[in-house]
Write a protein that holds these residues in place. Structure first.
Motif, mmCIF file in Angstrom:
data_model
loop_
_atom_site.group_PDB
_atom_site.id
_atom_site.type_symbol
_atom_site.label_atom_id
_atom_site.label_comp_id
_atom_site.label_asym_id
_atom_site.label_seq_id
_atom_site.Cartn_x
_atom_site.Cartn_y
_atom_site.Cartn_z
ATOM 1 N N GLU A 98 2.271 -35.386 7.857
ATOM 2 C CA GLU A 98 1.547 -35.211 6.594
ATOM 3 C C GLU A 98 2.468 -34.820 5.440
ATOM 4 O O GLU A 98 2.063 -34.888 4.273
ATOM 5 C CB GLU A 98 0.461 -34.152 6.766
ATOM 6 N N ASP A 99 3.703 -34.402 5.772
ATOM 7 C CA ASP A 99 4.644 -33.997 4.722
ATOM 8 C C ASP A 99 5.541 -35.144 4.265
ATOM 9 O O ASP A 99 6.477 -34.930 3.479
ATOM 10 C CB ASP A 99 5.532 -32.849 5.220
ATOM 11 N N HIS B 152 5.918 -29.488 1.998
ATOM 12 C CA HIS B 152 6.902 -28.960 2.948
ATOM 13 C C HIS B 152 7.685 -27.834 2.283
ATOM 14 O O HIS B 152 8.145 -27.987 1.140
ATOM 15 C CB HIS B 152 7.859 -30.070 3.401
ATOM 16 N N LEU C 271 6.768 -32.810 15.714
ATOM 17 C CA LEU C 271 7.380 -33.119 14.422
ATOM 18 C C LEU C 271 8.166 -34.425 14.528
ATOM 19 O O LEU C 271 8.649 -34.790 15.597
ATOM 20 C CB LEU C 271 8.293 -31.978 13.981
ATOM 21 N N TYR C 272 8.317 -35.109 13.391
ATOM 22 C CA TYR C 272 8.920 -36.445 13.385
ATOM 23 C C TYR C 272 10.305 -36.423 12.735
ATOM 24 O O TYR C 272 10.519 -35.726 11.728
ATOM 25 C CB TYR C 272 8.011 -37.431 12.650
ATOM 26 N N LYS D 5 7.540 -30.452 19.654
ATOM 27 C CA LYS D 5 6.707 -29.668 18.746
ATOM 28 C C LYS D 5 5.777 -30.540 17.900
ATOM 29 O O LYS D 5 5.059 -30.037 17.039
ATOM 30 C CB LYS D 5 7.596 -28.810 17.835
ATOM 31 N N ASP E 232 6.499 -32.643 9.589
ATOM 32 C CA ASP E 232 5.151 -33.061 9.955
ATOM 33 C C ASP E 232 4.854 -34.399 9.283
ATOM 34 O O ASP E 232 5.319 -34.678 8.174
ATOM 35 C CB ASP E 232 4.139 -32.011 9.494
ATOM 36 N N PRO F 124 7.706 -38.367 17.854
ATOM 37 C CA PRO F 124 7.710 -36.909 17.679
ATOM 38 C C PRO F 124 8.468 -36.182 18.784
ATOM 39 O O PRO F 124 8.595 -36.677 19.898
ATOM 40 C CB PRO F 124 6.218 -36.547 17.719
#
Length: 404
Positions: free
Chosen positions: A43-44, A56, A18-19, A16, A41, A13
């Motif tokens: 999860e998205d 997303h 985010l990946y 922030k 994210d 990540p």
């Protein structure tokens, strides 16, 4: 053996949380990644169906981009296989993302050198030309693409520089900095691929060895100021050195370009040649006394205070460079003799005036003020520089242990 390209969400990540989406290129069970420049994210991401979930807000456009990029990569892999190329994962990545421009590293380096000459930066031109010559000797070819400059190339070049060329670690790193500069410019112009950039995390690191900066002490400066029985040329050389010291270690080029017009109302106003920073300083009494020796040769406010640049062709950068170079050598030779006469057992050059100011300042002056006096653009530069002269805490810590 077969090779493949697949879209993945890398588990690294950013700040922030985010990946990054990336293409994974695999050959012989070895993988290399090309990031798409988009972060989502965790999860998205739909791991099973290899796509961005509808949760997303930009899922549709991101999935379209993924389809386009993976199709491009697979077409390139098929083309490579049809040409019977047995390439590694990194070589495959190089082939797939090869920039379309034919400009080479040497093309860009030549443009850089020409720009330095056009801008009158002759000292920098000669220095960078020297670094370039080492690269040319190593590569033994007039053609060097940016794709060829990978970690292995840099590693072998470093061995060549320190081995056959007998360069110090610092000089070898300066060659690497030069390569990095040219590579970054090519990336900015979209001539080189950012994905193949050989420097940075997990790649070739440019790391300079720590050096010891030694300046004169107050007592040693006092010996310089009190010394007698000097020849006129030695006295002049010492005056230039002291003038530099009195103004926080001015660079020799700035000292020699000082004009009488820059001295008004007891202040010295000058613009630093290296970064064009403007500075106004009160003239110390010691500097005022020194300047009186040169007032006899003053014909106008536009005159240079010191004589070295009076006959220079100021419209000819090469002539200016040569005169500064000759003057610096003359000063250093004379300072060496003066150092012996003053019974100072240190190697002293013109640049040591700057180190001497830092040594005496120590931690007694606030870093922000030192930053202003040194004309540094970044406070970090000042802190790193001044760290060479601050030893009290380490000394006290040592004493607290061994003095029992």
């Amino acid at each position: 053996m077969s090779s493949s390209a697949k879209i993945v969400l890398r588990k690294k990540p950013n700040a922030k949380g985010l990946y990054p989406l990336a293409i994974r290129i695999t050959k012989n069970r070895r993988s290399i990644y090309k990031q798409l420049g988009h972060y989502i994210d965790l999860e998205d991401w739909d791991e099973q169906n290899i796509k961005v979930k509808k949760s997303h807000p930009n899922s549709k456009s991101l999935n379209s981009l993924i389809s386009t990029k993976i199709a491009e990569a697979r077409r390139s892999l098929i083309a490579l296989q049809s040409e019977s190329k047995d390439a590694s994962a990194r070589q495959i990545k190089t082939e797939i993302y090869r920039p379309t421009s034919s400009l080479t590293f040497f093309d860009y380096a030549k443009e850089h050198i020409e720009a330095l000459e056009a801008e009158g930066k002759i000292n920098r031109k000669y220095t960078d030309s020297a670094w370039l010559s080492f690269i040319e000797r190593f590569h033994k070819s007039k053609q060097l693409t940016f794709q060829e400059i990978d970690e292995r190339f840099l590693g072998k070049l470093k061995v060549f520089l320190k081995g056959k060329s007998s360069l110090t670690e610092t000089s070898a790193m300066n060659v690497m900095v030069f390569i990095r500069l040219i590579y970054n410019r090519a990336i900015k112009d979209r001539v080189a691929s950012k994905e193949l950039y050989p420097f940075g995390n997990g790649r070739f690191k440019v790391k300079f060895p720590e050096t010891v900066k030694i300046g004169l002490t107050k007592d040693e400066i006092g010996k310089f100021e009190a010394i007698q029985d000097l020849s006129s040329i030695e006295r002049h050389s010492l005056n230039v050195w002291l003038f530099s010291f009195y103004f926080a270690g001015m660079r020799i080029s700035d000292v020699l370009f000082t004009r009488w017009s820059q001295i008004t109302d007891g202040r010295f106003n000058y613009r630093m040649g290296k970064n064009a920073k403007l500075l106004s300083l009160k003239i110390p009494e010691k500097a005022k006394a020194l300047l009186k020796d040169y007032e006899v040769d003053k014909h106008s406010d536009d005159d240079f205070i010191f004589p070295e640049m009076k006959k220079a062709d100021l419209d000819n950068p090469k002539d200016v460079y040569n005169k500064i170079k000759v003057a610096t050598k003359k000063f250093n030779d004379n300072i060496k003799t003066i150092t012996i006469k003053a019974k100072i057992r240190k190697k002293v050059t013109m640049h040591i005036a700057r180190h001497s100011f830092g040594n005496i300042a120590g931690d007694a002056i606030h870093p922000l003020m030192l930053q202003k006096l040194y004309r540094h653009s970044d406070l970090k530069t000042t802190l790193n520089y001044q760290a060479n002269f601050i030893h009290r805490e380490a000394d006290d810590a040592l004493d607290s242990v061994i003095n029992f």
